[in-house]
Design a protein around this motif. Structure first.
Motif, PDB file in Angstrom:
ATOM      1  N   THR A   2       0.845  -1.184   0.000  1.00 54.15           N
ATOM      2  CA  THR A   2       0.000   0.000   0.000  1.00 54.15           C
ATOM      3  C   THR A   2       0.886   1.241   0.000  1.00 54.15           C
ATOM      4  O   THR A   2       2.087   1.167   0.240  1.00 54.15           O
ATOM      5  N   THR A   4       1.056   5.654   0.954  1.00 58.51           N
ATOM      6  CA  THR A   4       0.516   6.856   1.590  1.00 58.51           C
ATOM      7  C   THR A   4       0.646   8.008   0.617  1.00 58.51           C
ATOM      8  O   THR A   4       1.659   8.142  -0.077  1.00 58.51           O
ATOM      9  N   THR A   5      -0.365   8.851   0.556  1.00 61.29           N
ATOM     10  CA  THR A   5      -0.291  10.062  -0.254  1.00 61.29           C
ATOM     11  C   THR A   5       0.156  11.213   0.624  1.00 61.29           C
ATOM     12  O   THR A   5      -0.328  11.368   1.752  1.00 61.29           O
ATOM     13  N   THR A   6       1.094  11.991   0.120  1.00 56.88           N
ATOM     14  CA  THR A   6       1.628  13.109   0.907  1.00 56.88           C
ATOM     15  C   THR A   6       1.887  14.310   0.021  1.00 56.88           C
ATOM     16  O   THR A   6       2.344  14.168  -1.120  1.00 56.88           O
ATOM     17  N   THR A  32       3.361   9.848  -3.828  1.00 58.34           N
ATOM     18  CA  THR A  32       3.009   8.612  -3.143  1.00 58.34           C
ATOM     19  C   THR A  32       4.236   8.122  -2.390  1.00 58.34           C
ATOM     20  O   THR A  32       5.376   8.274  -2.843  1.00 58.34           O
ATOM     21  N   ASP A  35       5.108   2.031   1.803  1.00 56.71           N
ATOM     22  CA  ASP A  35       5.094   1.617   3.206  1.00 56.71           C
ATOM     23  C   ASP A  35       6.525   1.483   3.723  1.00 56.71           C
ATOM     24  O   ASP A  35       7.446   1.190   2.947  1.00 56.71           O
ATOM     25  N   ARG A  44       4.304  11.064  10.722  1.00 65.57           N
ATOM     26  CA  ARG A  44       3.485  12.231  10.367  1.00 65.57           C
ATOM     27  C   ARG A  44       4.249  13.441  10.848  1.00 65.57           C
ATOM     28  O   ARG A  44       4.485  13.615  12.049  1.00 65.57           O
ATOM     29  N   TYR A 155       4.020  13.526   5.390  1.00 65.86           N
ATOM     30  CA  TYR A 155       4.508  12.259   5.905  1.00 65.86           C
ATOM     31  C   TYR A 155       5.907  11.984   5.369  1.00 65.86           C
ATOM     32  O   TYR A 155       6.291  12.465   4.307  1.00 65.86           O
TER      33      TYR A 155
END
Length: 377
Positions: A2, A4-6, A32, A35, A44, A155
């Motif tokens: 997966t 994370t969008t940042t 993007t 993980d 964060r 992030y």
């Protein structure tokens, strides 16, 4: 896998045209983020400080692979950990460290993690310590990591060695400055130099690093602390932070003629300019030590009278990341901050949203700011 969008601050090409508020070298892009790998954590970002090392990448003084997501001085909260990470947990508050350390090379084994060979190699390549990159743009192209952190983002995925856990009572903006400004300035005084009570100190260049050195020199009981900078407001702040005297560069020689034995035991240079490095050496007394903290352009050189090094028993030392051992020294800094002996918050010139990074770069470049704290929108 997966992702994370940042939203992150990306530099795609070197820009020297000022003002940066108009030339806008930084673009804000939705990236993007993979993980975290087994030895990595996802953080964060809650606060990030703007440092001259960031500006040096923008203007080309520090050559780095591009495109790069900038930022290296930050604090945040862990939101995910890799399978092999067991000593920090989701929800922990952490300070970011801009030199990851392998724990195995000769430098790490001898207590010098700031000089970690693998960490230096991965930082120079724009990678994380485990190899490769975790950031990708809208086209799927890889984006380089800045010093293993890339903190001007919502992030960041970083190596476990790039974070130090701190207490929940430490504000994020204070914690952020412990990772670079205070680590370098405090560490140079305490680790590189081991300044003792009663010794004399001069600090040249009163940005975040220089003022941190002033704070540290006062905390260890230096006898006299002379703060040097052309900007009057920075000299005034240095006096409030523990300097016993302050002067513009052109006035230092006259001051040293009165009760300084021709110079200081320790002179800390935080500018990274050849003429200032030479000046710092001149302000160091016989038997004293000149410590260089500022990062000059790779082409910069300086000269000193070779005979004086021997005949006057002079020492010249470099200090990268203040020679700190972050996992030990950052908790010590937190303790001193709690005791009121390291007023880190006084270094903060402004709080800005991340979207104002180009304007913040200009404020840093024109010399009016000490440390600006950026927070992702």
């Amino acid at each position: 896998m997966t992702m994370t969008t940042t939203t992150s601050a990306v530099l795609r090409e070197v820009v020297q045209e000022r003002p940066y508020s108009t030339s806008e070298p930084i673009s804000f892009e939705e990236l993007t983020l993979d993980d975290p790998g087994p030895t990595e954590v996802l953080v964060r970002i809650k606060a990030a400080g703007l440092c001259h090392s960031d500006l040096s990448v923008v203007n080309g003084d520090r050559v780095r692979p591009l495109p790069m997501a900038l930022g290296h001085e930050a604090a945040g909260v862990i939101v995910a950990t890799g399978d092999a990470v067991t000593d920090v947990l989701v929800g922990d508050h952490v300070v970011m460290v801009y030199v990851p350390s392998c724990g195995e090379c000769a430098f790490c084994a001898s207590g010098q993690p700031a000089l970690c060979a693998r960490g230096a190699a991965s930082n120079g390549a724009g990678e994380l310590l485990a190899g490769g990159r975790r950031l990708h743009d809208a086209d799927g192209a890889e984006i380089q990591h800045h010093l293993g952190v890339s903190a001007f983002s919502q992030y960041a995925v970083v190596d476990r060695s790039s974070v130090v856990k701190v207490g929940y009572d430490v504000p994020y903006d204070v914690a952020a400055l412990l990772g670079c400004a205070m680590s370098t300035g405090y560490g140079s005084v305490v680790r590189t130099a081991d300044v003792r009570a009663g010794e004399t100190v001069i600090v040249i260049g009163l940005g975040g690093v220089g003022l941190s050195a002033v704070i540290a020199a006062a905390a260890v009981g230096a006898g006299q602390v002379l703060a040097v900078d052309p900007v009057e407001s920075k000299r005034a702040l240095a006096l409030e932070l523990g300097a016993t005297a302050a002067a513009a560069p052109g006035d230092v020689a006259d001051l040293l003629a009165e009760g300084w034995d021709g110079g200081a035991d320790w002179v800390f240079e935080a500018v990274g300019a050849g003429p200032v490095m030479e000046q710092a050496y001149r302000f160091t007394k016989r038997g004293g030590t000149t410590v260089f903290m500022g990062l000059p352009h790779p082409d910069v050189s300086f000269s000193v009278p070779a005979l004086s090094i021997i005949a006057e028993s002079r020492t010249i030392k470099g200090s990268y990341m203040g020679s700190t051992r972050p996992q030990e020294d950052i908790p010590d800094m937190v303790r001193l901050w709690r005791e009121g002996r390291l007023p880190v918050e006084r270094l903060i010139s402004a709080h800005r949203p991340l979207s104002e990074l180009n304007e913040a770069l200009e404020a840093l470049a024109d010399g009016t700011a000490v440390r600006q704290i950026l927070v992702a929108d």
